[in-house]
Write an enzyme that holds these catalytic residues in place. Structure first.
Site, PDB file in Angstrom:
ATOM      1  N   TYR A 270       0.712  -1.239   0.029  1.00  0.00           N
ATOM      2  CA  TYR A 270      -0.042  -0.029   0.039  1.00  0.00           C
ATOM      3  C   TYR A 270       0.960   1.304  -0.196  1.00  0.00           C
ATOM      4  O   TYR A 270       0.708   2.254  -0.801  1.00  0.00           O
ATOM      5  CB  TYR A 270      -1.040  -0.246   1.226  1.00  0.00           C
TER       6      TYR A 270
HETATM    7  N1  LIG Z   1      -9.541   5.380   5.024  1.00  0.00           N
HETATM    8  C1  LIG Z   1      -8.265   5.831   5.364  1.00  0.00           C
HETATM    9  O1  LIG Z   1      -7.846   5.789   6.318  1.00  0.00           O
HETATM   10  C2  LIG Z   1      -7.260   6.504   4.163  1.00  0.00           C
HETATM   11  C3  LIG Z   1      -6.163   7.224   4.573  1.00  0.00           C
HETATM   12  C4  LIG Z   1      -5.427   7.560   3.705  1.00  0.00           C
HETATM   13  C5  LIG Z   1      -5.689   7.491   2.280  1.00  0.00           C
HETATM   14  N2  LIG Z   1      -6.962   6.890   2.208  1.00  0.00           N
HETATM   15  C6  LIG Z   1      -7.253   6.774   0.652  1.00  0.00           C
HETATM   16  O2  LIG Z   1      -8.559   7.508   0.232  1.00  0.00           O
HETATM   17  C7  LIG Z   1      -9.137   6.871  -0.858  1.00  0.00           C
HETATM   18  C8  LIG Z   1     -10.663   6.490  -0.483  1.00  0.00           C
HETATM   19  O3  LIG Z   1     -10.600   5.777   0.804  1.00  0.00           O
HETATM   20  P1  LIG Z   1     -11.894   5.559   1.881  1.00  0.00           P
HETATM   21  O4  LIG Z   1     -11.512   5.449   2.969  1.00  0.00           O
HETATM   22  O5  LIG Z   1     -12.914   6.164   1.329  1.00  0.00           O
HETATM   23  O6  LIG Z   1     -12.327   3.964   1.110  1.00  0.00           O
HETATM   24  P2  LIG Z   1     -13.524   3.332   1.066  1.00  0.00           P
HETATM   25  O7  LIG Z   1     -13.285   1.827   0.812  1.00  0.00           O
HETATM   26  O8  LIG Z   1     -14.451   3.309   2.173  1.00  0.00           O
HETATM   27  O9  LIG Z   1     -14.153   3.611  -0.370  1.00  0.00           O
HETATM   28  C9  LIG Z   1     -13.352   3.159  -1.410  1.00  0.00           C
HETATM   29  C10 LIG Z   1     -14.241   3.164  -2.727  1.00  0.00           C
HETATM   30  O10 LIG Z   1     -13.446   2.692  -3.949  1.00  0.00           O
HETATM   31  C11 LIG Z   1     -14.304   1.815  -4.443  1.00  0.00           C
HETATM   32  N3  LIG Z   1     -13.295   0.792  -5.104  1.00  0.00           N
HETATM   33  C12 LIG Z   1     -12.597   0.131  -4.727  1.00  0.00           C
HETATM   34  N4  LIG Z   1     -11.735  -0.832  -5.587  1.00  0.00           N
HETATM   35  C13 LIG Z   1     -12.259  -0.169  -6.659  1.00  0.00           C
HETATM   36  C14 LIG Z   1     -12.221  -0.680  -8.093  1.00  0.00           C
HETATM   37  N5  LIG Z   1     -11.289  -1.494  -8.513  1.00  0.00           N
HETATM   38  N6  LIG Z   1     -12.662   0.149  -8.946  1.00  0.00           N
HETATM   39  C15 LIG Z   1     -13.559   1.177  -8.738  1.00  0.00           C
HETATM   40  N7  LIG Z   1     -13.888   1.373  -7.509  1.00  0.00           N
HETATM   41  C16 LIG Z   1     -13.112   0.568  -6.499  1.00  0.00           C
HETATM   42  C17 LIG Z   1     -15.066   1.118  -3.548  1.00  0.00           C
HETATM   43  O11 LIG Z   1     -16.123   0.391  -3.874  1.00  0.00           O
HETATM   44  C18 LIG Z   1     -15.304   2.188  -2.682  1.00  0.00           C
HETATM   45  O12 LIG Z   1     -16.671   2.847  -2.803  1.00  0.00           O
HETATM   46  C19 LIG Z   1      -8.177   5.548  -1.088  1.00  0.00           C
HETATM   47  O13 LIG Z   1      -7.659   5.861  -2.224  1.00  0.00           O
HETATM   48  C20 LIG Z   1      -7.592   5.208   0.057  1.00  0.00           C
HETATM   49  O14 LIG Z   1      -6.447   4.658  -0.150  1.00  0.00           O
HETATM   50  C21 LIG Z   1      -7.710   6.339   2.697  1.00  0.00           C
END
Ligand SMILES: NC(=O)c1ccc[n+]([C@@H]2O[C@H](COP(=O)([O-])OP(=O)(O)OC[C@H]3O[C@@H](n4cnc5c(N)ncnc54)[C@H](O)[C@@H]3O)[C@@H](O)[C@H]2O)c1
Length: 272
Positions: free
Chosen positions: A157
């Protein structure tokens, strides 16, 4: 300044989590229409229904961003059925678990890198040329604090998010050099309360961010053409602390005393 009013906004992974919130907020800020790409059909239907009930214009597309063919096909549909995209939010991302690298499968390495890194570049390639031609546009790339920091239990990641950071900043500089008026914002948040990182150990230096607050920061970042959106304060300080401290001191203070290197210990992630 980037105006959201009357823009077409595309959010990948926009059916839930911060993607959903950023989409909602762009509509609240006067976006003409929202294009949502997501792999989760049920969530996509639910989100679309809820937003349409509020009389917003929403165009949902079920697409797995790990599939380059699907990216190209769906991008063509968006361009012909919806029109040019003004603001692209590259948000979809995954984590496959709390795993030491030696436990990883080749498939999990590839899936993480494909969704978290390669997809952002392929999707951007589909929409950036029109932005350059039209002399306006904004690309938001969701990296992570893990794109500036190394952390056990999430090596792949981290790799995917460091790559996003390097690429995103490079295209920002390229686009500025060419005076294209296409802006790029790179987002580096630590853990957010969406459930993606459920179970992680947080502490006062690394609190669990509220998804609404972070999404609002990103939307403000779009409006003010911010180069970076970083949260919390410790993440803003990372370039300074990493540059100033010898690596063993950094490991001791940030990794051990502040508990960052143990943060993945209780990770459970999304249920199911
Ligand atoms: N949650 C955290 O702590 C955090 C921290 C830093 C960065 N991020 C980043 O923020 C972004 C969003 O995270 P989140 O927490 O909202 O995640 P989440 O899992 O709640 O939402 C992610 C969304 O992406 C969609 N998704 C996943 N794989 C996919 C694919 N192959 N094609 C199309 N859609 C797809 C999922 O269905 C979901 O709706 C991500 O890139 C994550 O890495 C999250």
């Amino acid at each position: 300044m980037t105006k959201i009013k009357n823009c077409t906004v595309l959010v990948t992974g926009g059916a839930s989590g911060i993607g959903r919130l950023m989409g909602d907020m762009c509509l609240n800020n006067g976006a003409k229409q929202l294009v949502i790409w997501d792999i989760n059909k049920d969530k996509l239907i639910e989100t679309t229904r809820e937003l349409r009930a509020l009389h917003y214009t929403v165009h949902p597309f079920v697409v797995d961003v790990s599939d380059l063919g699907a990216i190209k096909l769906t991008a063509d549909k968006v361009k012909s059925e919806v029109g040019p995209v003004d603001i692209l939010i590259n948000n979809a991302g995954i984590i496959t678990g709390n795993q030491e690298f030696s436990q990883f499968s080749h498939e999990a390495v590839d899936r993480t890198m494909t969704i978290n890194t390669n997809a952002l570049m392929h999707i951007t390639l589909e929409f950036l040329p029109d932005m350059i031609k039209n002399g306006k546009g904004h690309i938001v790339n969701i990296s992570s604090a893990a794109g500036m920091l190394s952390n056990p239990g999430m090596s792949v990641y981290c790799a995917s998010k460091w790559a996003v950071f390097g690429w995103s900043e490079s295209i920002r500089i390229e686009l500025e050099k060419k005076k294209t008026r296409v802006h790029v914002t790179t987002v580096n948040p630590s853990y957010i309360n969406t459930g993606m990182f459920a179970g992680v150990k947080v502490n006062p230096a690394l609190p669990l961010l509220k998804a609404e607050k972070l999404a609002a920061k990103v939307v403000r970042g779009i409006k003010s053409n911010r180069i970076f959106v970083r949260s919390p304060f410790m993440v803003k300080m990372l370039p300074f602390t990493k540059g100033a401290l010898p690596v063993r001191c950094f490991d001791l203070i940030v990794g051990k005393w502040l508990g960052v290197y143990k943060s993945m210990d209780g990770f459970t992630g999304h249920p199911g």
